[in-house]
Write a protein that holds these residues in place. Structure first.
Motif, PDB file in Angstrom:
ATOM      1  N   LEU A 171       0.856  -1.181   0.000  1.00 32.94           N
ATOM      2  CA  LEU A 171       0.000   0.000   0.000  1.00 32.94           C
ATOM      3  C   LEU A 171       0.898   1.239   0.000  1.00 32.94           C
ATOM      4  N   HIS A 172       0.917   1.940  -1.113  1.00 38.67           N
ATOM      5  CA  HIS A 172       1.762   3.115  -1.282  1.00 38.67           C
ATOM      6  C   HIS A 172       0.902   4.338  -1.540  1.00 38.67           C
ATOM      7  N   ILE A 173       1.297   5.459  -0.932  1.00 39.41           N
ATOM      8  CA  ILE A 173       0.525   6.689  -1.058  1.00 39.41           C
ATOM      9  C   ILE A 173       1.323   7.716  -1.855  1.00 39.41           C
ATOM     10  N   LEU A 174       0.722   8.194  -2.940  1.00 38.46           N
ATOM     11  CA  LEU A 174       1.352   9.244  -3.747  1.00 38.46           C
ATOM     12  C   LEU A 174       0.949  10.603  -3.209  1.00 38.46           C
ATOM     13  N   GLY A 175       1.878  11.554  -3.210  1.00 34.15           N
ATOM     14  CA  GLY A 175       1.575  12.904  -2.712  1.00 34.15           C
ATOM     15  C   GLY A 175       1.962  13.954  -3.734  1.00 34.15           C
ATOM     16  N   TYR A 176       1.127  15.001  -3.798  1.00 32.89           N
ATOM     17  CA  TYR A 176       1.341  16.076  -4.777  1.00 32.89           C
ATOM     18  C   TYR A 176       1.076  17.439  -4.132  1.00 32.89           C
ATOM     19  N   GLY A 177       1.759  18.446  -4.639  1.00 31.74           N
ATOM     20  CA  GLY A 177       1.428  19.829  -4.263  1.00 31.74           C
ATOM     21  C   GLY A 177       1.816  20.219  -2.842  1.00 31.74           C
ATOM     22  N   PHE A 178       2.578  19.368  -2.154  1.00 33.69           N
ATOM     23  CA  PHE A 178       2.984  19.679  -0.775  1.00 33.69           C
ATOM     24  C   PHE A 178       4.225  20.576  -0.791  1.00 33.69           C
ATOM     25  N   ASP A 179       4.495  21.160   0.372  1.00 36.16           N
ATOM     26  CA  ASP A 179       5.697  21.980   0.518  1.00 36.16           C
ATOM     27  C   ASP A 179       6.861  21.036   0.811  1.00 36.16           C
ATOM     28  N   PHE A 235      -1.967  16.908  -1.411  1.00 37.73           N
ATOM     29  CA  PHE A 235      -3.064  15.932  -1.448  1.00 37.73           C
ATOM     30  C   PHE A 235      -2.536  14.562  -1.866  1.00 37.73           C
ATOM     31  N   ALA A 236      -3.269  13.528  -1.437  1.00 37.23           N
ATOM     32  CA  ALA A 236      -2.779  12.158  -1.575  1.00 37.23           C
ATOM     33  C   ALA A 236      -3.636  11.337  -2.521  1.00 37.23           C
ATOM     34  N   SER A 237      -2.972  10.391  -3.208  1.00 39.80           N
ATOM     35  CA  SER A 237      -3.672   9.445  -4.076  1.00 39.80           C
ATOM     36  C   SER A 237      -3.164   8.039  -3.783  1.00 39.80           C
ATOM     37  N   LEU A 238      -4.067   7.064  -3.854  1.00 42.13           N
ATOM     38  CA  LEU A 238      -3.705   5.671  -3.589  1.00 42.13           C
ATOM     39  C   LEU A 238      -3.035   5.080  -4.829  1.00 42.13           C
ATOM     40  N   ALA A 239      -1.747   4.701  -4.687  1.00 45.34           N
ATOM     41  CA  ALA A 239      -0.985   4.162  -5.823  1.00 45.34           C
ATOM     42  C   ALA A 239      -1.413   2.728  -6.155  1.00 45.34           C
ATOM     43  N   HIS A 240      -1.218   2.345  -7.417  1.00 49.52           N
ATOM     44  CA  HIS A 240      -1.507   0.976  -7.909  1.00 49.52           C
ATOM     45  C   HIS A 240      -2.516   0.242  -7.023  1.00 49.52           C
ATOM     46  N   PRO A 241      -3.782   0.698  -7.031  1.00 48.00           N
ATOM     47  CA  PRO A 241      -4.778   0.162  -6.085  1.00 48.00           C
ATOM     48  C   PRO A 241      -5.032  -1.332  -6.222  1.00 48.00           C
ATOM     49  N   ASN A 242      -4.650  -1.904  -7.349  1.00 43.39           N
ATOM     50  CA  ASN A 242      -4.911  -3.339  -7.521  1.00 43.39           C
ATOM     51  C   ASN A 242      -4.035  -4.224  -6.646  1.00 43.39           C
ATOM     52  N   THR A 243      -2.974  -3.654  -6.036  1.00 47.97           N
ATOM     53  CA  THR A 243      -2.147  -4.489  -5.141  1.00 47.97           C
ATOM     54  C   THR A 243      -2.830  -4.690  -3.785  1.00 47.97           C
ATOM     55  N   GLY A 294      -8.636  12.384   4.365  1.00 47.35           N
ATOM     56  CA  GLY A 294      -7.950  13.191   3.364  1.00 47.35           C
ATOM     57  C   GLY A 294      -7.413  12.517   2.127  1.00 47.35           C
ATOM     58  N   LEU A 295      -7.657  11.218   1.939  1.00 45.05           N
ATOM     59  CA  LEU A 295      -7.254  10.611   0.658  1.00 45.05           C
ATOM     60  C   LEU A 295      -8.141  11.217  -0.432  1.00 45.05           C
ATOM     61  N   GLU A 296      -7.514  11.782  -1.471  1.00 45.65           N
ATOM     62  CA  GLU A 296      -8.299  12.506  -2.479  1.00 45.65           C
ATOM     63  C   GLU A 296      -8.280  11.869  -3.864  1.00 45.65           C
ATOM     64  N   GLY A 297      -7.465  10.837  -4.049  1.00 40.33           N
ATOM     65  CA  GLY A 297      -7.399  10.256  -5.392  1.00 40.33           C
ATOM     66  C   GLY A 297      -7.099   8.769  -5.392  1.00 40.33           C
ATOM     67  N   ILE A 298      -7.328   8.157  -6.540  1.00 39.73           N
ATOM     68  CA  ILE A 298      -6.981   6.746  -6.772  1.00 39.73           C
ATOM     69  C   ILE A 298      -6.280   6.676  -8.129  1.00 39.73           C
ATOM     70  N   GLU A 299      -5.185   5.916  -8.161  1.00 39.57           N
ATOM     71  CA  GLU A 299      -4.423   5.793  -9.403  1.00 39.57           C
ATOM     72  C   GLU A 299      -5.084   4.755 -10.330  1.00 39.57           C
ATOM     73  N   ALA A 300      -6.226   5.137 -10.871  1.00 39.67           N
ATOM     74  CA  ALA A 300      -6.987   4.225 -11.741  1.00 39.67           C
ATOM     75  C   ALA A 300      -6.229   3.936 -13.039  1.00 39.67           C
ATOM     76  N   TYR A 301      -5.518   4.953 -13.564  1.00 40.04           N
ATOM     77  CA  TYR A 301      -4.830   4.804 -14.859  1.00 40.04           C
ATOM     78  C   TYR A 301      -3.378   4.380 -14.634  1.00 40.04           C
ATOM     79  N   TYR A 302      -3.218   3.220 -13.984  1.00 42.76           N
ATOM     80  CA  TYR A 302      -1.880   2.663 -13.731  1.00 42.76           C
ATOM     81  C   TYR A 302      -1.459   1.875 -14.964  1.00 42.76           C
ATOM     82  N   TYR A 303      -0.165   1.902 -15.261  1.00 41.45           N
ATOM     83  CA  TYR A 303       0.315   1.371 -16.547  1.00 41.45           C
ATOM     84  C   TYR A 303      -0.128  -0.054 -16.857  1.00 41.45           C
ATOM     85  N   SER A 304      -0.227  -0.899 -15.824  1.00 44.63           N
ATOM     86  CA  SER A 304      -0.524  -2.314 -16.095  1.00 44.63           C
ATOM     87  C   SER A 304      -2.014  -2.639 -15.992  1.00 44.63           C
TER      88      SER A 304
END
Ligand code: AMP
Ligand code: ZN
Ligand code: FE
Ligand code: FE
Length: 275
Positions: free
Chosen positions: A73-81, A183-191, A205-215
């Motif tokens: 379970l990995h959390i991606l983060g964006y837009g933080f300081d 803000f955070a997004s759930l990486a490769h949710p299929n794992t 505060g989870l705001e996204g899901i990585e639906a468009y993962y490469y595999s």
């Protein structure tokens, strides 16, 4: 559709290329918005941003925080300081625990009769240490032929070199990114095997899901787009590119224009925006 990449790794964690090489590659393959999201470190971001100047691609900094969950379970983060002292000291602590984990893995492998040391593994990373570096060390010694083979033979649950991750809980990771203004997004949710806490993560505060993962197949994409829609979350897209000669992945993924637009709008609302 738009070509973007909100998830990729450099040699500051377990990728092969430098941040500058990644920025150049992102432009070469026609990506519009590119994010460097190394595991548990932001040290590659300045180089990426500098190398992104004057290019057709917009280069941004992000992160991927590995949690203590055994189902990756990995959390991606964006837009933080990414200069926030609290944020930086937490990352430092996570990296310290990664070294402890690698020490335990090495002890296990040595117990199997393999001649391997923490020092030689440490020499393979600019900063964040992980199982891929153990795999690389085994490959260099000719014990296995690839990272993938090392994972399958030694480094996954049930195999002789496996140790559970020692990162933060999912909630801690989400809060850390939020507290730094991002803000955070759930990486490769299929794992994920266990979704029982998902509602709590969204509430916190989870705001996204990585639906468009490469595999992901079309079926998986649709499933996670629906999960996001029903919880009012964003969808994100990433290649999880680690560079050659690792897994056969390529930089960049295609996402609908609207997915890109909503993500960039959310990023623009980050304050202070340091991407
Ligand atoms: P760690 O952070 O030490 O738990 O290692 C996790 C990282 O190892 C992931 O982010 C991937 O980059 C990589 N990884 C996980 N599973 C595999 C696998 N089966 N083959 C190759 N690389 C993998
Ligand atoms: Zn990785
Ligand atoms: Fe990951
Ligand atoms: Fe990743």
């Amino acid at each position: 559709m738009k070509k973007v990449d909100f998830h990729s790794h450099s040699r500051f964690s377990d990728g092969i290329l430098s941040p500058a090489e990644l920025a150049a590659k992102a432009e070469a393959v026609g990506i519009e918005d590119y994010f460097l999201t190394d595991h548990d470190t932001v040290s590659g971001i300045p180089e990426a941003l500098e190398a992104g100047e004057g290019r057709t691609v917009s280069v941004h900094g992000g992160i991927e925080i590995n949690t203590n969950r055994t189902d990756q379970l990995h959390i991606l983060g964006y837009g933080f300081d990414w200069r926030s002292p609290d944020f930086l000291s937490s990352l430092e602590e996570f990296r310290r625990r990664r070294v402890l984990r690698v020490e335990k893995i090495v002890a296990r492998l040595r117990g199997q009769g393999l001649d391997i040391s923490v020092d030689e593994i440490q020499a393979l990373s600019y900063e964040t240490l992980g199982r891929p570096h153990v795999a690389d060390a085994l490959r260099r010694k000719g014990i296995v032929r690839s990272r993938k083979a090392a994972f399958e033979r030694y480094l996954t649950p049930g195999k002789p070199g496996y140790e559970a991750p020692m990162g933060p809980s999912p909630l801690e990771a989400i809060r850390l990114i939020r507290d730094a203004g991002g803000f955070a997004s759930l990486a490769h949710p299929n794992t994920l095997c266990d979704w029982s806490e998902f509602e709590v993560w969204v509430k916190e505060g989870l705001e996204g899901i990585e639906a468009y993962y490469y595999s992901h197949s079309i079926g998986l994409i649709n499933r996670f787009v629906e999960t996001a829609r029903s919880h009012g979350l964003l969808t994100t897209g990433g290649s999880d590119y680690h560079g050659p000669p690792g897994r056969e992945t390529r930089l960049g993924v295609e996402v609908p224009d609207e997915v890109h637009g909503r993500f960039m709008e959310r990023l623009a609302r980050c304050s202070p925006c340091r991407s």
